[in-house]
Design a protein around this motif. Structure first.
Motif, mmCIF file in Angstrom:
data_model
loop_
_atom_site.group_PDB
_atom_site.id
_atom_site.type_symbol
_atom_site.label_atom_id
_atom_site.label_comp_id
_atom_site.label_asym_id
_atom_site.label_seq_id
_atom_site.Cartn_x
_atom_site.Cartn_y
_atom_site.Cartn_z
ATOM 1 N N LEU A 37 0.995 -1.021 0.148
ATOM 2 C CA LEU A 37 -0.151 0.127 0.013
ATOM 3 C C LEU A 37 0.887 1.228 -0.106
ATOM 4 C CD1 LEU A 37 -2.829 -1.002 2.489
ATOM 5 C CD2 LEU A 37 -2.896 -0.428 0.153
ATOM 6 N N ILE A 38 1.996 1.238 0.822
ATOM 7 C CA ILE A 38 2.840 2.288 0.831
ATOM 8 C C ILE A 38 3.424 2.690 -0.472
ATOM 9 C CG2 ILE A 38 5.162 3.118 2.110
ATOM 10 C CD1 ILE A 38 4.100 2.015 4.474
ATOM 11 N N LEU A 39 3.923 1.824 -0.963
ATOM 12 C CA LEU A 39 4.773 1.624 -2.469
ATOM 13 C C LEU A 39 3.659 2.093 -3.548
ATOM 14 C CD1 LEU A 39 6.933 -1.469 -2.372
ATOM 15 C CD2 LEU A 39 7.739 1.078 -2.112
ATOM 16 N N GLY A 40 2.488 1.608 -3.204
ATOM 17 C CA GLY A 40 1.283 1.992 -4.265
ATOM 18 C C GLY A 40 1.047 3.554 -4.072
ATOM 19 N N LEU A 41 0.966 3.987 -2.955
ATOM 20 C CA LEU A 41 0.633 5.499 -2.964
ATOM 21 C C LEU A 41 1.675 6.493 -3.331
ATOM 22 C CD1 LEU A 41 -0.948 5.402 0.684
ATOM 23 C CD2 LEU A 41 -2.025 5.597 -1.418
ATOM 24 N N HIS A 42 3.060 5.994 -3.372
ATOM 25 C CA HIS A 42 4.205 6.810 -3.802
ATOM 26 C C HIS A 42 4.095 6.876 -5.558
ATOM 27 C CE1 HIS A 42 5.707 8.329 0.012
ATOM 28 N NE2 HIS A 42 5.657 6.923 0.360
#
Length: 42
Positions: A37-42
């Motif tokens: 999720l964190i990687l997808g938001l960046h």
């Protein structure tokens, strides 16, 4: 089933190790989801 066979229930240490492995797997799975999720938001 022979009379000399050990009882079916696993020893306490084995049960604790299995519970710890289950918990570690759950934490790992949740951590991977959060990471994606964190990687997808960046």
């Amino acid at each position: 089933m022979l009379w000399s066979d050990p009882p079916e229930d696993p020893p306490e240490e084995l049960r604790e190790a299995q519970a710890m492995l289950r918990r570690a797997g759950l934490v790992l799975a949740v951590g991977m989801v959060v990471l994606f999720l964190i990687l997808g938001l960046h």
